[in-house]
Design a protein around this motif. Structure first.
Motif, PDB file in Angstrom:
ATOM      1  N   MET A  23       0.702  -1.509  -0.183  1.00 20.89           N
ATOM      2  CA  MET A  23       0.297  -0.083  -0.126  1.00 20.89           C
ATOM      3  C   MET A  23       0.747   1.406  -0.317  1.00 20.89           C
ATOM      4  O   MET A  23       1.941   1.601   0.668  1.00 20.89           O
ATOM      5  N   GLU A  24       0.351   2.339  -1.135  1.00 28.60           N
ATOM      6  CA  GLU A  24       1.355   3.505  -0.714  1.00 28.60           C
ATOM      7  C   GLU A  24       0.705   3.921   0.361  1.00 28.60           C
ATOM      8  O   GLU A  24      -0.026   4.460   1.108  1.00 28.60           O
ATOM      9  N   LYS A  25       2.380   4.476   1.172  1.00 27.01           N
ATOM     10  CA  LYS A  25       1.953   5.897   2.166  1.00 27.01           C
ATOM     11  C   LYS A  25       2.300   7.294   1.425  1.00 27.01           C
ATOM     12  O   LYS A  25       3.675   7.810   0.592  1.00 27.01           O
ATOM     13  N   PHE A  26       1.791   7.821   2.303  1.00 25.59           N
ATOM     14  CA  PHE A  26       2.308   9.570   2.550  1.00 25.59           C
ATOM     15  C   PHE A  26       2.944   9.883   3.334  1.00 25.59           C
ATOM     16  O   PHE A  26       2.186   9.965   4.759  1.00 25.59           O
ATOM     17  N   ASP A  27       4.446  10.821   3.146  1.00 20.25           N
ATOM     18  CA  ASP A  27       4.231  11.529   4.301  1.00 20.25           C
ATOM     19  C   ASP A  27       3.298  13.193   4.797  1.00 20.25           C
ATOM     20  O   ASP A  27       2.268  13.635   4.387  1.00 20.25           O
ATOM     21  N   LEU A  28       2.979  12.425   5.959  1.00 20.63           N
ATOM     22  CA  LEU A  28       2.068  14.195   6.276  1.00 20.63           C
ATOM     23  C   LEU A  28       2.932  15.584   7.345  1.00 20.63           C
ATOM     24  O   LEU A  28       4.037  14.945   7.603  1.00 20.63           O
ATOM     25  N   TYR A  29       2.414  16.701   6.507  1.00 17.52           N
ATOM     26  CA  TYR A  29       2.829  17.939   6.949  1.00 17.52           C
ATOM     27  C   TYR A  29       1.953  18.111   8.307  1.00 17.52           C
ATOM     28  O   TYR A  29       1.029  18.456   8.187  1.00 17.52           O
ATOM     29  N   ASN A  30       3.048  19.235   8.992  1.00 20.36           N
ATOM     30  CA  ASN A  30       2.268  20.471   9.980  1.00 20.36           C
ATOM     31  C   ASN A  30       1.329  21.626   8.258  1.00 20.36           C
ATOM     32  O   ASN A  30       2.768  21.630   7.678  1.00 20.36           O
ATOM     33  N   TYR A  31       0.964  22.613   9.147  1.00 22.14           N
ATOM     34  CA  TYR A  31       0.235  23.510   8.766  1.00 22.14           C
ATOM     35  C   TYR A  31       1.549  24.169   7.774  1.00 22.14           C
ATOM     36  O   TYR A  31       1.457  25.361   6.733  1.00 22.14           O
ATOM     37  N   ASP A  32       2.646  24.375   8.517  1.00 21.52           N
ATOM     38  CA  ASP A  32       4.390  25.628   8.358  1.00 21.52           C
ATOM     39  C   ASP A  32       4.674  24.575   7.451  1.00 21.52           C
ATOM     40  O   ASP A  32       5.997  24.397   7.218  1.00 21.52           O
ATOM     41  N   ARG A  33       4.414  23.677   6.914  1.00 22.54           N
ATOM     42  CA  ARG A  33       5.434  22.940   5.490  1.00 22.54           C
ATOM     43  C   ARG A  33       6.395  21.505   6.608  1.00 22.54           C
ATOM     44  O   ARG A  33       7.206  20.885   6.084  1.00 22.54           O
ATOM     45  N   THR A  34       6.093  21.686   8.335  1.00 18.38           N
ATOM     46  CA  THR A  34       7.706  20.637   8.099  1.00 18.38           C
ATOM     47  C   THR A  34       6.929  19.725   8.506  1.00 18.38           C
ATOM     48  O   THR A  34       5.685  18.978   8.674  1.00 18.38           O
ATOM     49  N   LEU A  35       7.361  18.258   8.029  1.00 16.24           N
ATOM     50  CA  LEU A  35       7.198  16.811   8.776  1.00 16.24           C
ATOM     51  C   LEU A  35       6.862  16.455   9.399  1.00 16.24           C
ATOM     52  O   LEU A  35       7.172  16.859  11.002  1.00 16.24           O
ATOM     53  N   SER A  36       5.763  15.807   9.781  1.00 17.12           N
ATOM     54  CA  SER A  36       5.198  15.601  11.435  1.00 17.12           C
ATOM     55  C   SER A  36       6.113  14.012  11.667  1.00 17.12           C
ATOM     56  O   SER A  36       5.603  14.213  12.635  1.00 17.12           O
ATOM     57  N   GLY A  37       6.924  13.594  10.698  1.00 13.88           N
ATOM     58  CA  GLY A  37       6.746  12.221  11.516  1.00 13.88           C
ATOM     59  C   GLY A  37       5.567  10.744  11.289  1.00 13.88           C
ATOM     60  O   GLY A  37       6.218   9.990  11.604  1.00 13.88           O
ATOM     61  N   LYS A  38       4.397  11.571  10.674  1.00 16.03           N
ATOM     62  CA  LYS A  38       3.102  10.702  10.690  1.00 16.03           C
ATOM     63  C   LYS A  38       3.003  10.529   9.731  1.00 16.03           C
ATOM     64  O   LYS A  38       3.722  11.932   8.114  1.00 16.03           O
ATOM     65  N   THR A  39       1.991   8.992   8.648  1.00 18.03           N
ATOM     66  CA  THR A  39       2.307   9.082   7.264  1.00 18.03           C
ATOM     67  C   THR A  39       0.925   8.614   7.433  1.00 18.03           C
ATOM     68  O   THR A  39       0.086   8.228   8.418  1.00 18.03           O
ATOM     69  N   ILE A  40       0.471   8.424   6.425  1.00 24.29           N
ATOM     70  CA  ILE A  40      -1.340   7.894   5.462  1.00 24.29           C
ATOM     71  C   ILE A  40      -0.711   7.185   4.632  1.00 24.29           C
ATOM     72  O   ILE A  40      -0.377   6.902   4.005  1.00 24.29           O
ATOM     73  N   GLU A  41      -2.340   5.968   4.459  1.00 25.82           N
ATOM     74  CA  GLU A  41      -1.807   4.898   2.986  1.00 25.82           C
ATOM     75  C   GLU A  41      -2.373   6.387   2.542  1.00 25.82           C
ATOM     76  O   GLU A  41      -4.010   6.390   2.829  1.00 25.82           O
ATOM     77  N   ARG A  42      -2.652   5.575   1.119  1.00 26.88           N
ATOM     78  CA  ARG A  42      -3.720   6.146  -0.366  1.00 26.88           C
ATOM     79  C   ARG A  42      -5.214   5.837   0.034  1.00 26.88           C
ATOM     80  O   ARG A  42      -5.424   4.152   0.621  1.00 26.88           O
ATOM     81  N   GLY A  43      -5.647   6.625   0.087  1.00 23.02           N
ATOM     82  CA  GLY A  43      -6.997   6.015   0.075  1.00 23.02           C
ATOM     83  C   GLY A  43      -7.559   7.066   1.199  1.00 23.02           C
ATOM     84  O   GLY A  43      -9.449   7.224   1.641  1.00 23.02           O
ATOM     85  N   ASN A  44      -7.244   6.546   2.430  1.00 22.98           N
ATOM     86  CA  ASN A  44      -7.217   7.338   4.086  1.00 22.98           C
ATOM     87  C   ASN A  44      -7.619   9.063   3.749  1.00 22.98           C
ATOM     88  O   ASN A  44      -6.738   9.666   2.584  1.00 22.98           O
ATOM     89  N   THR A  97       4.981  10.168  -2.479  1.00 23.12           N
ATOM     90  CA  THR A  97       5.499   9.152  -1.348  1.00 23.12           C
ATOM     91  C   THR A  97       6.146   9.327  -0.251  1.00 23.12           C
ATOM     92  O   THR A  97       7.087  10.137  -0.159  1.00 23.12           O
ATOM     93  N   ALA A  98       5.697   8.869   0.425  1.00 27.35           N
ATOM     94  CA  ALA A  98       6.340   9.453   2.321  1.00 27.35           C
ATOM     95  C   ALA A  98       8.257   8.785   1.975  1.00 27.35           C
ATOM     96  O   ALA A  98       8.531   8.364   0.830  1.00 27.35           O
ATOM     97  N   GLY A  99       9.254   9.950   2.557  1.00 30.17           N
ATOM     98  CA  GLY A  99      10.699   9.706   2.041  1.00 30.17           C
ATOM     99  C   GLY A  99      10.807  10.408   1.144  1.00 30.17           C
ATOM    100  O   GLY A  99      12.143  11.133   0.863  1.00 30.17           O
ATOM    101  N   GLU A 100       9.980  10.867   0.241  1.00 27.37           N
ATOM    102  CA  GLU A 100      10.395  11.548  -1.161  1.00 27.37           C
ATOM    103  C   GLU A 100      10.217  12.938  -0.353  1.00 27.37           C
ATOM    104  O   GLU A 100       9.749  13.624  -0.277  1.00 27.37           O
ATOM    105  N   THR A 101      10.865  14.139  -1.415  1.00 20.50           N
ATOM    106  CA  THR A 101      10.909  14.674  -1.375  1.00 20.50           C
ATOM    107  C   THR A 101      10.502  15.520  -2.725  1.00 20.50           C
ATOM    108  O   THR A 101      10.050  14.895  -3.512  1.00 20.50           O
ATOM    109  N   SER A 102       9.553  16.648  -2.606  1.00 18.74           N
ATOM    110  CA  SER A 102       9.199  16.918  -3.906  1.00 18.74           C
ATOM    111  C   SER A 102      10.082  17.226  -4.697  1.00 18.74           C
ATOM    112  O   SER A 102       8.999  16.819  -6.147  1.00 18.74           O
ATOM    113  N   GLN A 103      11.040  16.769  -5.062  1.00 20.95           N
ATOM    114  CA  GLN A 103      11.664  17.337  -6.690  1.00 20.95           C
ATOM    115  C   GLN A 103      11.540  16.093  -6.692  1.00 20.95           C
ATOM    116  O   GLN A 103      11.539  15.278  -7.989  1.00 20.95           O
TER     117      GLN A 103
END
Length: 181
Positions: free
Chosen positions: A1-22, A69-75
Motif C-alpha cells: 500500500m502506498e504511503k504519504f508523509d503528513l506535514y504540519n501547517y507550516d510544511r514541516t514533516l510531522s513524522g506521521k504517514t497515511i495510506e492512500r485512500g484514507n 510518497t513517504a520519504g520523497e522530496t517534492s523534487q
C-alpha cells in the motif's frame, strides 16, 4: 500500500504517514506535485486521464501530477511522476517550485519546464494516461467550458500560462537588469 508523509501547517514533516485512500487527519497536510511542460510556442502539454480512473476519468489535465510518497522530496516526486506518466526523465533536484498553492489538507507544488517534444511519441502510463497533446491557454479554457478538462479555476490556468514567460513577478526582460540597491 502506498504511503504519504503528513506535514504540519507550516510544511514541516510531522513524522506521521497515511495510506492512500484514507482521509488526511485534521491539522495535517499531504504534498502533491504538478509538472507543467511548455514548448517554445508557449503551448502546454496536457494529458487525458484513462476512462477507468476513479476521479476525473476521461478528462484532460495538465502535463503530470501526483502525490509525493513517504520519504520523497517534492523534487523526487516530480521526477517520479513525470517518468511514470509520460516516460520523461527530468532531474528536478536543483529546481524550486514556481509556486505552491495550499488546499484543504494539502500543498500543491508547481514546477515548470520548457521542452519541445513530440507528444505522439511519449511513453504513456497505460493505467493513468490515454493520450497527450499540446494546447494553448484558449484551448484549455474552451475545454474547461465544454466539461472536457478538469474544472480548474481559470485564474489559476491564466497564472500558469503567465508563469511560462515570467520569473516570479518579473518579466524575462527584467532578469538581466542589474539591481540598483
Amino acid at each position: 500500500m502506498e504511503k504519504f508523509d503528513l506535514y504540519n501547517y507550516d510544511r514541516t514533516l510531522s513524522g506521521k504517514t497515511i495510506e492512500r485512500g484514507n482521509p488526511v487527519p485534521d491539522g495535517y497536510h499531504r504534498l502533491v506535485v504538478v509538472v507543467l511542460i511548455f514548448n517554445s510556442k508557449g503551448e502546454l502539454l496536457i494529458q487525458q486521464r484513462q476512462t477507468y480512473k476513479k476521479n476525473w476519468s476521461n478528462l484532460w489535465d495538465v502535463s503530470s501530477s501526483g502525490h509525493v510518497t513517504a520519504g520523497e522530496t517534492s523534487q523526487q516526486g516530480a521526477s517520479r511522476e513525470l517518468k511514470e506518466e509520460l516516460g520523461i526523465d527530468y532531474d528536478f533536484s536543483n529546481i524550486a517550485p514556481v509556486m505552491t498553492l495550499s488546499f484543504p489538507h494539502g500543498f500543491n507544488d508547481f514546477y515548470i519546464i520548457h521542452k519541445d517534444l513530440d507528444a505522439t511519441k511519449l511513453q504513456l502510463q497505460e493505467e493513468e494516461v490515454q493520450s497527450a497533446k499540446w494546447a494553448t491557454k484558449e484551448d484549455v479554457f474552451q475545454m474547461i467550458d465544454d466539461g472536457r478538462f478538469i474544472p480548474y479555476n481559470k485564474g489559476i490556468v491564466d497564472f500558469i500560462f503567465f508563469q511560462f514567460d515570467h520569473q516570479g513577478t518579473h518579466t524575462k526582460a527584467d532578469w538581466t537588469v542589474p539591481s540598483k540597491e
